[in-house]
Write an enzyme that holds these catalytic residues in place. Structure first.
Site, PDB file in Angstrom:
ATOM      1  N   ARG A  42       0.796  -1.220   0.000  1.00 44.04           N
ATOM      2  CA  ARG A  42       0.000   0.000   0.000  1.00 44.04           C
ATOM      3  C   ARG A  42       0.832   1.275   0.000  1.00 44.04           C
ATOM      4  O   ARG A  42       0.640   2.136  -0.847  1.00 44.04           O
ATOM      5  CB  ARG A  42      -0.930   0.013   1.223  1.00 44.04           C
ATOM      6  N   HIS A  88      -8.740  -2.974  -7.016  1.00 44.24           N
ATOM      7  CA  HIS A  88      -8.402  -2.199  -5.821  1.00 44.24           C
ATOM      8  C   HIS A  88      -9.650  -1.926  -4.987  1.00 44.24           C
ATOM      9  O   HIS A  88     -10.234  -0.838  -5.061  1.00 44.24           O
ATOM     10  CB  HIS A  88      -7.734  -0.878  -6.252  1.00 44.24           C
ATOM     11  N   TYR A 132     -18.105  14.392 -13.231  1.00 48.42           N
ATOM     12  CA  TYR A 132     -18.013  15.544 -14.125  1.00 48.42           C
ATOM     13  C   TYR A 132     -16.716  15.579 -14.946  1.00 48.42           C
ATOM     14  O   TYR A 132     -16.635  16.313 -15.921  1.00 48.42           O
ATOM     15  CB  TYR A 132     -18.101  16.848 -13.316  1.00 48.42           C
TER      16      TYR A 132
END
Length: 898
Positions: A42, A88, A132
């Site tokens: 990670r 993930h 968006y």
């Protein structure tokens, strides 16, 4: 006191099995497993491709979706959903944050995601929601995914074992150094700075060309971090420490300048801020400091940044404010000067490791080597598989009628395939080897008949491939494949070819994506050395008899033939002449030894530069030499900061009365402005010569009467700077004196002993002709002294690859090749080296490395007499004959044709 676990009640067969464990051990094991999962899976990047798993998965997810730079944009939400659902499963926020960072030009030194929409700004405004915005891969990122389909990296199962994902990307770019990384794991963290791609590629190529290159040498290529927001890197000492050890610090200042408004007031305009500093946050901080009266002199501050003009924070000053003082206060109290800790921790071979600059480059190059090998094996296998099918086509075309007949007579495709295989092996079908350009058994080995793969391919062959033109295409393709196979096998067999390929691909990356530095480098005053601003080159340093010194470019001294007239070397005052002449690097330190036994220091670049004919500058103006003292010997001691060199060398000092002394060079490694005492001089004596040795040489001393002595350096034990020394050679005549001393290595057969007399005669003699004696003796004859030759004036160790520079008291200098001087016996007279006028004499001799220059002679001009004759009649002494020990050839005394 440890508590013993209570005994559990006796278990029945129906109960679950209970295993007693130590809770401390269980917690330790569980926490270590958790911490390693965070460290490896990670928070820390892989040293090979420079990515954390989340970055790798985002790029791989976009690659799998075909979201390339030449395709339309896709919604960010689509990418986030793809990555989260397949690879993930840690939430959409972390994935979108990663996607946004890779698209921000002020965060990444080289963007990896091409974005469309509001992705935030440097003022600190957040990006729009993922529904968006739109993204696609940058060409830069595609270079990291290239060759992924060619089995160049290992794959692993995803979180639910339903799909496979790459463990590392086959990047062609040293991504970890180029874009850096930061992360906090369990018990460790990483904070790696971004660097310039062109510099990193140059460093990688330097390692490829020299695998033994040191980290210090790599810093010459990768100079410092390079931030996407520019700024000024203030100080390099901590940065170099980070390059060398993997841990350090970098201080970055914003870039600003001072403008004057029409009203006459000054304003500070900040155009670049340090990395990850928000423009609005900096503006607000300055305003807060003004309100708190921490900084006086600021009237107004405003952030005028926009997309068209770029970053611009304007600080208006009060009328009586001093701009530089305000700038220094901004550096001190605001983030206009920021410090970043460097901690280069990455995963190397499955383990976290602190890595210096060389480690990071080596890790990347080794990874690229593995990728190149795996890619070549894949391409070779595919080429051989295709060649195998083409071989089957050609065998079928050579037996076309039989193939068609067998297929028509077969009831099923499987029966046709089996019949084809059996028939081809029975009749030994081979393709005609003469039809191909480079078909050999070593390159590609045919098999008898048809294989199952070939038979299946023949059955699927379209009828149009049976035409003559199509057959030619198959032959051409087969020949091309043979060349590819040969090239790939050669590549796999040669490590040099693989390194060359990696180098070529890196240069392509540099040409495609490389750019200039954005962050400037500013050295601190304590780090700045004058050597960094002086070009390192060899120069000729001359010192006159009256103590005038200058340095001149070595090429100003043109090579001339032996016996020539020479050229004017220096304009000197009446009674003055050049006494010392030598070659040194501008970055070296010179030690000056005076006749009274003092030592002074001077950097070569501190010596004033002058033309060849100029007088120079008085030494007393450069060093604190007393008026009644005079420089007698000069040594180029190189770089005194090189401790290993200083500790392994000595200074040998010699006086006119034959005293010799040996002192460690380390005793002269701490320069003082007023000099130090190098040797204690007896009354009536003076220092004559100083030499630097490594402790394993032999010493030779010569006196004016023509004698010389040779003894091992070990006969002189090292003493301190204040000692007197010991006897080197016996000088029993009040008119006699030592004229020179040299240190020779008897094992070096390329060097000879050169002696020169004051009337211009000289010769080279082998060192072995001088027998070894004890120090303090009389020595042996080194040159036959006559009225014609004059007294001995100098002794020097030389080789044929060097040039000799002779300086007369009149100022005339001559440069000639030492190879042109005849080698002769120890007791001979020698040959004429230079024509010396009756009232003139040789003042000094020096040597210089031979250079490729035209052989020419320049006649002197001005006050010096011009001799119109180009030849010289041999003197009566030469025609009548000399003593039996004299070895002078008449032809050697004539001036050679100009």
């Amino acid at each position: 006191m440890e508590e013993t676990p209570q005994e559990l009640p006796e278990q029945t067969a129906d109960n679950d099995r209970i295993i007693l464990v130590n809770i401390e051990e269980q917690m330790k094991t569980a926490y270590i497993d958790y911490s390693m999962s965070v460290i490896v899976g990670r928070a820390l990047p892989d040293a090979r491709d420079g990515f954390k798993p989340v970055h790798r998965r985002v790029l791989f997810g976009m690659y799998e979706l075909g979201n390339n730079s030449n395709k339309p944009y896709k919604k960010s939400a689509r990418i986030v959903g793809e990555v989260m659902g397949k690879y993930h499963p840690h939430g959409d926020a972390s994935i979108y944050d990663t996607l946004v960072r890779m698209a921000q030009g002020w965060t990444m030194r080289y963007k990896m995601v091409d974005s469309q929409g509001n992705f935030g700004n440097q003022d600190g405004d957040p990006p729009a929601a993922m529904r968006y915005t739109e993204v696609r891969l940058e060409k830069f990122a595609e270079a990291m995914l290239e060759d992924l389909e060619k089995e160049t990296v290992d794959y692993q199962l995803n979180f639910d074992d339903s799909l496979k994902e790459p463990t590392v990307l086959p990047t062609r770019i040293p991504q970890l150094l180029v874009n850096g990384s930061s992360g906090i794991a369990v018990g460790m963290a990483t904070n790696m700075m971004p660097h310039n791609l062109s510099e990193v590629v140059d460093g990688c190529i330097a390692y490829i060309e020299n695998n033994d290159i040191t980290c210090e040498e790599l810093i010459d290529y990768v100079k410092a971090p390079d931030f996407p927001t520019g700024g000024v890197i203030y100080g390099m000492e901590d940065v170099k420490q980070a390059f060398l050890t993997g841990r350090g610090r970098v201080v970055v200042r914003g870039k600003c300048h001072v403008d004057t408004k029409p009203s006459g007031r000054e304003q500070i305009v900040i155009t670049e801020v340090p990395y990850q500093v928000g423009l609005d946050a900096l503006t607000n901080k300055i305003g807060q400091l003004v309100n708190d009266k921490v900084i006086d002199g600021i009237a107004h501050v405003n952030n005028e940044s926009n997309q068209r003009e770029g970053n611009r924070i304007v600080v208006d000053l009060k009328r009586d404010a001093v701009a530089q003082v305000i700038i220094n206060q901004l550096y001190k109290f605001t983030e206009l000067q920021s410090s970043y800790g460097i901690n280069n921790v990455a995963i190397s071979k499955g383990r976290p490791k602190t890595m210096n600059l060389r480690d990071l480059i080596v890790e990347f190059i080794e990874f690229r080597m593995d990728v190149v090998i795996r890619r070549a094996k894949f391409e070779l296998r595919k080429a051989e598989e295709r060649a195998h099918i083409l071989e089957g086509y050609l065998k079928a075309l050579d037996h076309l009628d039989e193939v068609i007949k067998l297929i028509r007579e077969s009831r099923t495709p499987d029966e046709a395939k089996a019949t084809l295989i059996a028939k081809s092996k029975e009749e030994n079908w081979y393709i005609n080897q003469s039809a191909f350009e480079e078909l050999t058994d070593e390159l590609y080995r045919q098999e008898q008949g048809l294989s199952e793969i070939q038979a299946k391919a023949i059955l699927e062959l379209r009828l149009q491939r049976l035409t003559g033109m199509e057959r030619d295409k198959i032959v051409d393709e087969f020949n091309d494949l043979l060349k590819v196979i040969a090239k790939l096998k050669e590549l796999l067999a040669s490590e040099k070819l693989r390194f060359d390929l990696i180098k070529t691909e890196l240069l392509e990356i540099k040409d495609k994506f490389g750019d200039a530095r954005k962050s400037e480098i500013q050295f601190l005053s304590s780090e700045m050395r004058m050597e960094d601003f002086i070009k390192e080159e060899d120069v000729v340093v001359t010192i006159s008899h009256l103590g005038y010194i200058k340095r001149t470019t070595a090429t100003d001294y043109r090579q001339q033939k032996r016996g020539g007239r020479g050229a004017i070397g220096s304009k000197t005052r009446n009674e003055d002449y050049v006494e010392h002449l030598f070659v040194a690097s501008t970055h070296h330190t010179m030690c000056f030894f005076t006749e009274k036994g003092r030592c002074f220091w001077l950097k070569v670049y501190e010596i004033p530069e002058g033309e060849k004919q100029s007088m120079g500058r008085a030494l007393q103006n450069l060093m604190q030499i007393p008026q009644d003292d005079k420089v007698k010997a000069i040594i180029d001691v190189g770089r005194l900061e090189n401790k290993e060199f200083v500790d392994s060398h000595y200074i040998i000092l010699c006086t006119k009365q034959g005293t010799i002394k040996k002192t460690h060079l380390a005793d002269f490694s701490r320069p003082r402005a007023n000099g130090v005492n190098a040797i204690t001089i007896n009354e009536g004596d003076e220092l004559l010569e100083a030499k630097m040795t490594d402790g394993n040489n032999e010493i030779m001393m010569a006196v004016k009467s023509g004698r010389a002595i040779r003894f091992p350096e070990a006969k002189v034990r090292p003493t301190g700077r204040g000692a007197i020394g010991v006897s080197g050679i016996e000088v029993d005549d009040t008119k006699d004196e030592v004229v020179g001393m040299i240190c020779v290595n008897a094992e070096d057969k390329t060097r000879n002993v050169l002696v020169v007399s004051e009337k211009g005669y000289g010769k080279r003699t082998a060192v072995d002709e001088y027998r070894i004696t004890n120090r303090g003796g009389k020595g042996v004859k080194t040159i036959n002294i006559t009225e014609k030759t004059g007294k001995l004036v100098g002794i020097m160790d030389v080789s044929e690859t060097e040039d000799l520079i002779i300086t007369c008291k009149s100022g005339i200098t001559l440069r000639t090749s030492l190879a042109s001087i005849k080698e002769s016996g120890r007791a001979t007279q020698g040959v004429k080296l230079i024509r010396v006028d009756e009232k003139d004499a040789i003042a000094a001799i020096s040597k210089i490395e031979e250079q490729e220059e035209p052989v020419e002679i320049t006649e002197p001009t001005g006050e010096l007499p011009v001799d119109g004759d180009t030849t010289e009649t041999p003197s009566p002494e030469n025609t009548t004959g000399d003593d039996a020990s004299t070895d002078i050839d008449n032809t050697e005394n004539t001036t050679e044709t100009e």
